[in-house]
Design a protein around this motif. Sequence first.
Motif, mmCIF file in Angstrom:
data_model
loop_
_atom_site.group_PDB
_atom_site.id
_atom_site.type_symbol
_atom_site.label_atom_id
_atom_site.label_comp_id
_atom_site.label_asym_id
_atom_site.label_seq_id
_atom_site.Cartn_x
_atom_site.Cartn_y
_atom_site.Cartn_z
ATOM 1 N N HIS A 113 2.238 10.413 -23.852
ATOM 2 C CA HIS A 113 1.903 9.174 -23.136
ATOM 3 C C HIS A 113 3.088 8.665 -22.334
ATOM 4 O O HIS A 113 2.934 8.196 -21.197
ATOM 5 N N GLN A 114 4.287 8.743 -22.915
ATOM 6 C CA GLN A 114 5.487 8.298 -22.195
ATOM 7 C C GLN A 114 5.725 9.132 -20.945
ATOM 8 O O GLN A 114 6.059 8.601 -19.879
ATOM 9 N N GLN A 115 5.524 10.441 -21.087
ATOM 10 C CA GLN A 115 5.698 11.320 -19.937
ATOM 11 C C GLN A 115 4.658 11.017 -18.861
ATOM 12 O O GLN A 115 4.970 10.989 -17.663
ATOM 13 N N GLU A 116 3.427 10.764 -19.300
ATOM 14 C CA GLU A 116 2.362 10.432 -18.350
ATOM 15 C C GLU A 116 2.658 9.111 -17.644
ATOM 16 O O GLU A 116 2.466 8.983 -16.437
ATOM 17 N N ASN A 117 3.163 8.124 -18.406
ATOM 18 C CA ASN A 117 3.528 6.834 -17.815
ATOM 19 C C ASN A 117 4.651 6.999 -16.800
ATOM 20 O O ASN A 117 4.646 6.370 -15.733
ATOM 21 N N GLU A 118 5.637 7.828 -17.125
ATOM 22 C CA GLU A 118 6.746 8.071 -16.206
ATOM 23 C C GLU A 118 6.258 8.740 -14.924
ATOM 24 O O GLU A 118 6.690 8.401 -13.818
ATOM 25 N N LYS B 63 4.753 8.194 -9.177
ATOM 26 C CA LYS B 63 3.712 8.239 -8.145
ATOM 27 C C LYS B 63 3.566 6.876 -7.480
ATOM 28 O O LYS B 63 3.440 6.770 -6.253
ATOM 29 N N TYR B 64 3.577 5.829 -8.301
ATOM 30 C CA TYR B 64 3.446 4.469 -7.769
ATOM 31 C C TYR B 64 4.613 4.132 -6.847
ATOM 32 O O TYR B 64 4.424 3.555 -5.773
ATOM 33 N N GLU B 65 5.829 4.484 -7.277
ATOM 34 C CA GLU B 65 7.007 4.217 -6.436
ATOM 35 C C GLU B 65 6.930 4.973 -5.120
ATOM 36 O O GLU B 65 7.288 4.439 -4.063
ATOM 37 N N ALA B 66 6.439 6.213 -5.180
ATOM 38 C CA ALA B 66 6.310 7.002 -3.955
ATOM 39 C C ALA B 66 5.298 6.378 -3.012
ATOM 40 O O ALA B 66 5.521 6.268 -1.801
ATOM 41 N N SER C 209 10.222 17.401 -11.606
ATOM 42 C CA SER C 209 10.062 16.952 -12.982
ATOM 43 C C SER C 209 8.763 17.459 -13.585
ATOM 44 O O SER C 209 8.723 17.883 -14.735
ATOM 45 N N LYS C 210 7.703 17.432 -12.789
ATOM 46 C CA LYS C 210 6.392 17.861 -13.285
ATOM 47 C C LYS C 210 6.385 19.356 -13.609
ATOM 48 O O LYS C 210 5.912 19.776 -14.664
ATOM 49 N N ILE C 211 6.888 20.154 -12.699
ATOM 50 C CA ILE C 211 6.850 21.607 -12.863
ATOM 51 C C ILE C 211 7.847 22.079 -13.913
ATOM 52 O O ILE C 211 7.594 23.008 -14.680
ATOM 53 N N SER C 212 8.992 21.413 -13.987
ATOM 54 C CA SER C 212 10.095 21.913 -14.825
ATOM 55 C C SER C 212 10.191 21.239 -16.182
ATOM 56 O O SER C 212 11.172 21.432 -16.890
ATOM 57 N N GLN C 213 9.203 20.442 -16.590
ATOM 58 C CA GLN C 213 9.303 19.702 -17.841
ATOM 59 C C GLN C 213 9.518 20.626 -19.039
ATOM 60 O O GLN C 213 10.327 20.347 -19.931
#
Length: 285
Positions: free
Chosen positions: A51-56, A61-64, A251-255
Amino acid sequence: MCRSKIEGNLDIAYGLASSCSEASERRPTKARKLAEIAVHMKSLELKNEAHQQENETLKRKYEAVQLENEALQLENETLKQNSMIEKFPSTSNAIETDILKKIEADDVSRVTLKDFNLDGPLKTVGKYSVPLSLCETAKQINEVCGDISATSKFNMDSNQGIYQMFCAIIKEMKDLQFEEITEDQILKWRDVINDALRMNFNVGFAMEHLKKIAKAYDGAMRLIKLDNVNSRIFNLKAQLSAAKVEQYEISKISQVYMDAAQQFVGKRVSSGMFESAIVTARGNS
């Protein structure tokens, strides 16, 4: 009778023993309970990390998106300003200007009759002779202002050239669009008006109007400078937005790889090797 009673008691005893045995089998041991609790806690911990990763991820996405919206708003504002700025092709590379101070300055005039195309036949309008191209302008000045040289102490011959140049700049003002004027044009008009004022011509109205033109010109130059600043801001925000998107993608691909790296941070690179070997051996046995 006693024998049947004893047999009955034995049956009851066997039944109780069997029930206790079944209850004992159904009752989980303390170790099993602790194991189940540990598994449950680990499951909750993993869910919480997910959940934390999803929130991050959602936050990035929101900042972008927020940066993209800001960039679009800035671009729209720039387009609005450009609708006016584009009308000044001769000043696209705007330089620092103190046009209002220059208008007020009592500089030596550099303007002469040669700066105007006043060749050709002359026609008398009021007291003075003017080129045919300036007749309508001279008539309008006389009709609205009367004799602007009435307060002058100089003779008509001395006033003639100043009067012609004054009519010439008034005609230029009538012919030119605001977007066509330049700073040199404004300063030429200033010199002619100042020469007329020095000869006591009643042309204060022209100087006041010239100050309005200069103020508007200065505003147009500031718009161009503001557009240059906004363009730099837009480019920087666009670069920041692109960097945010790139950061999210990495970050998404390399988690998975970053999680693997965390297991080795601050440890020797052999860490966990033998533990893995033991687990593998047990699995094969």
